[in-house]
Design a protein around this motif. Structure first.
Motif, PDB file in Angstrom:
ATOM      1  N   LEU A 143       0.996  -0.843   0.071  1.00 50.44           N
ATOM      2  CA  LEU A 143       0.297   0.752  -0.134  1.00 50.44           C
ATOM      3  C   LEU A 143       0.924   0.967  -0.161  1.00 50.44           C
ATOM      4  CD1 LEU A 143      -2.398  -1.279   2.680  1.00 50.44           C
ATOM      5  CD2 LEU A 143      -2.662  -1.728   0.509  1.00 50.44           C
ATOM      6  N   ASN A 144       1.041   2.051  -1.086  1.00 48.06           N
ATOM      7  CA  ASN A 144       1.744   3.674  -1.261  1.00 48.06           C
ATOM      8  C   ASN A 144       0.704   4.175  -0.792  1.00 48.06           C
ATOM      9  OD1 ASN A 144       4.308   1.927  -2.024  1.00 48.06           O
ATOM     10  ND2 ASN A 144       3.122   1.308  -3.868  1.00 48.06           N
ATOM     11  N   ALA A 145       1.098   5.380  -0.250  1.00 47.56           N
ATOM     12  CA  ALA A 145       0.098   6.375   0.396  1.00 47.56           C
ATOM     13  C   ALA A 145       0.378   7.975   0.709  1.00 47.56           C
ATOM     14  CB  ALA A 145      -0.408   6.213   1.406  1.00 47.56           C
ATOM     15  N   THR A 146       0.545   8.684   1.231  1.00 57.22           N
ATOM     16  CA  THR A 146       1.064  10.028   1.850  1.00 57.22           C
ATOM     17  C   THR A 146       0.518  10.439   2.269  1.00 57.22           C
ATOM     18  OG1 THR A 146       0.074  11.284   0.588  1.00 57.22           O
ATOM     19  CG2 THR A 146       1.793  10.770  -1.099  1.00 57.22           C
ATOM     20  N   SER A 147       1.596  11.209   3.363  1.00 59.31           N
ATOM     21  CA  SER A 147       1.544  11.823   4.693  1.00 59.31           C
ATOM     22  C   SER A 147      -0.039  12.850   4.291  1.00 59.31           C
ATOM     23  CB  SER A 147       2.407  12.358   5.690  1.00 59.31           C
ATOM     24  OG  SER A 147       3.096  13.035   5.154  1.00 59.31           O
ATOM     25  N   GLY A 148      -0.502  13.212   5.907  1.00 56.80           N
ATOM     26  CA  GLY A 148      -1.609  13.988   5.549  1.00 56.80           C
ATOM     27  C   GLY A 148      -3.643  13.406   5.337  1.00 56.80           C
ATOM     28  N   THR A 149      -3.398  11.658   4.602  1.00 55.40           N
ATOM     29  CA  THR A 149      -4.750  11.686   3.834  1.00 55.40           C
ATOM     30  C   THR A 149      -4.431  10.222   4.550  1.00 55.40           C
ATOM     31  OG1 THR A 149      -4.476  13.235   2.307  1.00 55.40           O
ATOM     32  CG2 THR A 149      -5.937  11.056   2.369  1.00 55.40           C
ATOM     33  N   ALA A 150      -6.065   9.576   5.078  1.00 49.95           N
ATOM     34  CA  ALA A 150      -6.095   8.659   5.869  1.00 49.95           C
ATOM     35  C   ALA A 150      -6.815   7.786   4.114  1.00 49.95           C
ATOM     36  CB  ALA A 150      -6.973   9.147   6.806  1.00 49.95           C
TER      37      ALA A 150
END
Length: 581
Positions: A143-150
């Motif tokens: 799972l690839n994501a960015t901080s600040g967004t759940a």
């Protein structure tokens, strides 16, 4: 029949589209019973425990964050003829990183007994990270994501135990592709750190339940923070290039992401840091104080004689660029002689504080160390004012903003012992504006003894100086090599006259090569309740004149040339203000 096929196709497309919206890389939603896990970054662990902070504790935490740091090493040494450097090593206290978050969070709550639970600093928004999820040792999802967004993984099952780990380079460059479970090792170098977290989660037995998982990262390297502080040079840093000096002092490593353990270490090559790698230490200090990071992963072995080389340092004076030229220093090596063992998830600070050197009249205990420039007050007075000295530089002996006139904003004419340059600024026998020049206490107003000692220096002359600024001055000559800030190797007293009582009009200022010009410099000693002593300089023509100890009314504005307090030691250097992490 055709209508049924169209309906089935639409339902499939709708479900697939919903799955893609909740899945950053398209691997979720391929199986599961409707149970989901929502991931969110709670911060970066700063080494403290989760505590319930009440209002009575806030003042204590705030005070602790501004308390002097534990200094592991400190030494004052020459940077060059014009500049001393105080080199220090300290471990950055975790409360310095926590305090801002405490005050911000508690300030947003209504009154009550409890504050907020804190154990971390915030992770900047938009930083890329990756979570790898397992069940029973089998990889379930990347799972690839960015901080600040759940984000939510919607392919889980209820009442299952999942293990996971997450990692991030703390930058916005997105991860791509799937994690290679057959090769879980990743290489870390002295150029950057790695944030890491791992754990397990047991999903609820309730069908279609959304389980919450907060990720608290830890740094898998030790951070060695280099801070260059130019406040004692009364300028700003325009460019800086540095490197560590010894191959092998910093360690690279290979980290197994499945276990969170390093499997090998190796010597890191020299790490270079360019100007773009530096950030301002604190917004309020602008580019007077700048910092960058080195990283090392070996938490077992000491670093001895950690060395840093400043290959280029460009300083800009307060009048840059209209009147000031940047000055460039090159190739200066500094050593931290105390060994230390850097621990993961801790920050160590090497600070190089630059302090302008003086010109010395006399010797031994019978000496006065004079500042090279005149004191000026930048701003309207305490506490917002900055107390500085203007550079001698380039092709002119001294620089002032305008010829023959002044104002409060120019900050060069002060009533006796006043803390601001206003024409009606109050004064008292206890104020010393020189003592407020950074670092506080290093400088002070001269005494009558300091002023009369000028007569012991035999090599002096009066001069009419023409450059970017035309000025009459008294200067004392010194032997030895010149340097970029002081190309003529002189101690100069520009003849700027004095400011009249309750006025901004200047008397005695004469920039021509003929006639009489005057200069007045306060002593810290008073002659009566209304008058104080000062250095009175009279130039008759451009090459002759005299100087003496005299006195005048305290509410006239005169210049100040500070002297060093010989009792000051580098142990009195104040701690840096909190960094903008």
């Amino acid at each position: 029949m055709k209508q049924h096929l169209i309906l089935i196709y639409c339902l499939f497309f709708f479900c697939f589209s919903c799955s893609k919206e909740n899945d950053p890389d398209g691997t979720a939603g391929q199986h599961g019973d409707g149970t989901s896990i929502t991931f969110e970054i709670s911060g970066i662990d700063n080494g403290t425990q989760v505590v319930d902070v009440n209002r009575e504790q806030i003042s204590k935490i705030h005070a602790a964050s501004h308390s002097p740091q534990s200094i592991l090493y400190q030494k004052q040494e020459p940077f060059n003829e014009f500049c001393d450097a105080v080199v220090s090593l300290s471990e950055v206290p975790t409360n310095a990183q926590t305090s801002k978050k405490v005050l911000s969070a508690i300030g947003s709550r209504s009154t009550g007994e409890h504050g907020v639970k804190l154990s971390s600093t915030d992770m900047p928004i938009g930083r890329a990270y990756r979570v790898v999820l397992y069940e029973g040792g089998t990889q379930v999802a990347t799972l690839n994501a960015t901080s600040g967004t759940a984000f939510t993984f919607s392919g889980a099952f209820r009442n299952r135990v999942y293990t996971w780990f997450a990692y991030s380079y703390n930058n916005p460059v997105p991860f791509t592709g799937n994690f290679d479970d057959a090769n879980p090792n990743i290489s870390l170098s002295g150029n950057s750190g790695l944030l890491y977290a791992s754990g397990t989660i047991t999903t609820s037995n309730t069908l279609n339940y959304n389980n919450k998982l907060n990720i608290l990262f830890k740094e898998k390297s030790a951070i060695i923070e280099l801070v260059v502080d130019a406040r004692g040079m009364f300028g700003t840093i325009g460019d800086i290039q540095v490197s560590n000096m010894t191959t092998g002092q910093l360690k690279n490593g290979v980290l197994n992401l499945r276990t969170g353990n390093f499997v090998s270490y190796s010597n890191a090559p020299l790490v270079n840091r360019s100007n773009s790698d530096f950030v301002n230490h604190n917004t309020a200090l602008s580019d007077q104080v700048r910092r960058t990071n080195f990283y090392t992963v070996d938490a077992q072995n000491q670093i001895s004689n950690f060395k840093v080389n400043i290959s280029t340092l460009t300083l800009r004076g307060d009048l840059y660029p209209e009147w000031g030229d940047p000055i460039v220093f090159t190739n200066r090596e500094f050593t931290v002689a105390t060994p230390f063992t850097p621990q993961h998830n801790k920050r160590y600070r090497v600070t190089i504080t630059l302090i302008m050197t003086p010109k010395t009249i006399g010797s031994g205990t019978s000496r006065t160390e004079w500042a090279r420039g005149n004191l000026y007050v930048k701003g309207s007075g305490t506490p917002s004012a900055e107390y500085r000295m203007r550079f001698h530089a380039a092709s002119n002996a001294y620089r002032i903003v305008a010829s023959g006139s002044t104002s409060e904003a120019k900050g060069e004419y002060l009533n006796w012992r006043a803390l601001s340059s206003g024409a009606t600024a109050a004064s008292s026998g206890t104020n010393d504006p020189c003592a407020l020049v950074y670092p506080a206490g290093r400088w002070k107003m001269p005494t009558n003894t300091d002023i009369t000692r000028l007569s012991s220096h035999s090599s002096r002359q009066f001069r009419h100086y023409g450059g970017r600024e035309t000025i009459r001055l008294l200067r004392f000559n010194f032997s030895g090599s010149d340097n970029p800030y002081d190309p003529e190797n002189r101690l100069s007293f520009p003849l700027y006259g004095y400011r009249n009582v309750n006025s901004y009009a200047v008397t005695g200022y004469n920039i021509s090569s003929s006639g009489t010009a005057y200069g007045y410099y306060w002593s810290g000693d008073q002659s009566s309740s209304t008058n104080a002593y000062m250095l009175s300089i009279v130039s008759i023509g451009s090459t002759s004149g005299n100087f003496s100890l005299s006195s005048m009314a305290k509410n006239r504005g005169a210049n100040i040339k500070c002297v060093r307090d010989l009792n000051w030691t580098s142990a009195q250097l104040p701690a840096l203000p909190a960094a903008d992490y």
